[in-house]
Design a protein around this motif. Structure first.
Motif, PDB file in Angstrom:
ATOM      1  N   ARG A 186       1.560  -1.074  -0.249  1.00  0.00           N
ATOM      2  CA  ARG A 186      -0.163  -0.163  -0.205  1.00  0.00           C
ATOM      3  C   ARG A 186       0.669   1.443   0.176  1.00  0.00           C
ATOM      4  N   ARG A 187       1.085   1.941  -1.230  1.00  0.00           N
ATOM      5  CA  ARG A 187       1.533   3.388  -0.741  1.00  0.00           C
ATOM      6  C   ARG A 187       1.321   4.844  -0.122  1.00  0.00           C
ATOM      7  N   ARG A 188       2.057   4.427   0.176  1.00  0.00           N
ATOM      8  CA  ARG A 188       1.110   5.623   1.340  1.00  0.00           C
ATOM      9  C   ARG A 188       1.953   7.230   1.056  1.00  0.00           C
ATOM     10  N   ASP A 189       2.968   7.120   0.108  1.00  0.00           N
ATOM     11  CA  ASP A 189       3.366   8.984  -0.066  1.00  0.00           C
ATOM     12  C   ASP A 189       2.652   9.798  -0.758  1.00  0.00           C
ATOM     13  N   THR A 190       1.102   8.967  -0.966  1.00  0.00           N
ATOM     14  CA  THR A 190       0.114  10.123  -0.765  1.00  0.00           C
ATOM     15  C   THR A 190      -0.474  10.609  -0.279  1.00  0.00           C
ATOM     16  N   ARG A 201       1.814   5.612 -10.667  1.00  0.00           N
ATOM     17  CA  ARG A 201       1.912   4.506 -10.167  1.00  0.00           C
ATOM     18  C   ARG A 201       2.157   3.621 -10.707  1.00  0.00           C
ATOM     19  N   ALA A 202       2.671   3.843 -11.835  1.00  0.00           N
ATOM     20  CA  ALA A 202       3.682   2.498 -13.316  1.00  0.00           C
ATOM     21  C   ALA A 202       4.361   3.071 -12.403  1.00  0.00           C
ATOM     22  N   ASP A 203       5.290   4.330 -12.109  1.00  0.00           N
ATOM     23  CA  ASP A 203       6.925   4.546 -11.438  1.00  0.00           C
ATOM     24  C   ASP A 203       6.699   3.617 -10.174  1.00  0.00           C
ATOM     25  N   TYR A 204       5.777   4.056  -9.481  1.00  0.00           N
ATOM     26  CA  TYR A 204       5.842   3.178  -8.194  1.00  0.00           C
ATOM     27  C   TYR A 204       5.518   2.029  -7.830  1.00  0.00           C
ATOM     28  N   ASP A 205       5.664   0.848  -8.525  1.00  0.00           N
ATOM     29  CA  ASP A 205       5.466  -0.494  -8.919  1.00  0.00           C
ATOM     30  C   ASP A 205       6.060  -0.477  -9.252  1.00  0.00           C
ATOM     31  N   ARG A 206       7.765  -0.232 -10.081  1.00  0.00           N
ATOM     32  CA  ARG A 206       8.306  -0.484 -10.325  1.00  0.00           C
ATOM     33  C   ARG A 206       9.606  -0.370  -9.746  1.00  0.00           C
TER      34      ARG A 206
END
Ligand code: DGY
Length: 429
Positions: A186-190, A201-206
């Motif tokens: 779960r991304r928390r940076d947002t 999102r695509a960058d973050y998945d990578r």
């Protein structure tokens, strides 16, 4: 003194973010210790509390791995609402991991340069002797564990290691990666910052996929060079390392330590640098993708970073400045209301004014480049960067980055390295 009202505000911001032995880069967004942030924070702290500045550096070095790596994040205070949390890295799978929880990657090696700068202003010989072995071991690790092709140029294996996570220069390399079997996360940076100012999102998945590759490789440096789908020679990282190697050498000389090994690193980097990074047709420096064996033909402000290293000859310096820095289509502000320096050329299709490293102004980059410009005699341009930086902070506070069009702040509020550099820019105008 102009902008001197920033001094108490900057000191207060650093005190607010003080977590005891380290300083949070941002109060909510970044609640742990980050590597290159800490180097700059120590510089800021040295203006009003030298002992606390030295504590900052000791704490960072305390996260050093047994093989020499100084990690990009040290989790002194355990988990928080920041992701990745310490457990996500699984660093204990590596025989080199330290006792304290850390990330398993590194960040631009600014620390030796800061230690030398502090020492040159107010001699701290005992402290230099204390941290020198750790600095030497980190640089040695970079020059061995991260030299993929024997060129002396150092590779990074993750965009987070560049410090410029979603820079347009990484887009092609990232889009070539398929984040298969992505661990659930779960991304928390947002949570604390508007998603429009954070990586896509695509960058973050990578980003997460790469960490998964590394932890499955137990952070073995040879395995990472062999397997990391992202393997690049980064201009910013290598320029900072070259300059920091010079500073490390100066410290070694003063301590009466051997310098031949460091001389070897410097010589090799100098011999490879322009051949690898300079593009004579375009008059730009480009990062290099080791996986594809091709330069990354994306025009970002990192093209100017070799100025900080003092590496370009006069002809290249002139081309960088006159064809690019002063070109309104690329970097020069178009109107009096625009601020310098955008982190990517405005001609890049991925340019975005408010998104992280896609275009906004960063105080850190302005500081490095103001130094680089002065080294090459462009004092007026350097002064513009200094003034723009101070003006941005006076108007919009100590933000993580700024929209170059109107100077409004983006990202984290009360950002420590901006506050630290306000102190530096006011004192050394
Ligand atoms: C983040 O979490 O955005 C950091 O840049 C990673 O170091």
């Amino acid at each position: 003194m102009e902008f001197s009202d920033l001094i108490p505000r900057a000191q207060a911001a650093l005190r607010e973010n003080d977590a005891g032995v380290f300083t949070k880069p941002g109060p909510r967004q970044y609640p742990h210790q980050w590597n290159w942030d800490s180097a700059v924070i120590a510089l800021g702290l040295s203006h009003f509390d030298l002992p606390r500045a030295l504590t900052e550096i000791r704490s960072l070095v305390g996260g050093q791995w047994r093989d020499g790596l100084i990690p990009h994040v040290v989790y002194h205070t355990g988990p928080s609402d920041y992701f990745p949390d310490p457990d996500f890295w699984q660093i204990t799978s590596s025989p080199h991991a330290p006792a304290i929880p850390t990330s398993g990657i590194t960040q631009p090696p600014l620390l030796a340069a800061v230690v030398r700068l502090l020492h040159s202003r107010r001699p701290i010989p005992g402290f230099v002797r204390e941290v020198y072995p750790a600095l030497l071991r980190w640089h040695r690790w970079l020059h061995t564990a991260r030299d993929a092709d024997g060129s002396g140029l150092v590779c990074i294996v993750h965009p987070w290691e560049s410090g410029t996570d979603d820079s347009p220069r990484w887009l092609n390399a990232l889009s070539a990666i398929t984040p298969a079997d992505l661990p659930s996360y779960r991304r928390r940076d947002t949570t604390h910052v508007n998603a429009a100012e954070r990586p896509h999102r695509a960058d973050y998945d990578r980003f997460i996929h790469l960490i998964d590759v590394f932890r499955r490789s137990r952070y073995d440096p040879q395995a990472l060079l062999a397997r990391s789908p992202f393997l690049v020679q980064d201009l910013l990282f290598n320029s900072i390392l070259y300059r920091a190697d010079e500073d490390l050498r100066a410290l070694a000389e003063e301590l009466g330590e051997p310098t031949a090994e460091i001389d070897g690193w410097l010589e090799k980097m100098r011999a490879s640098f322009d051949a690898r990074f300079w593009d004579e047709a375009r008059g730009l420096y480009f990062d290099y993708d080791v996986r594809t064996g091709k330069p990354i033909l994306v025009n970002t402000a990192m093209t100017f970073m070799p100025l900080y290293a003092g590496l370009p000859d006069e002809a290249k310096v002139q081309r960088l400045i006159h064809e690019h820095w002063l070109n309104p289509a690329e970097y020069a502000p178009e109107r009096a209301t625009h601020f310098s320096l955008t982190t990517a050329s405005k001609t890049e299709p991925a340019w975005e004014a408010r998104r992280y490293w896609r275009g906004p102004v960063w105080i850190m980059l302005n500081w490095l480049l103001a130094d680089g410009l002065r080294r090459h005699g462009f004092d007026t341009l350097a002064e513009t960067l200094r003034r723009d930086s101070l003006e941005l902070m006076a108007r919009s506070g100590f933000r993580e980055y700024y929209d170059p069009r109107d100077g409004s702040g983006c990202g984290s509020t009360d950002f420590s390295w901006s506050a630290a550099l306000a102190l530096e820019f006011v004192a050394y105008g």
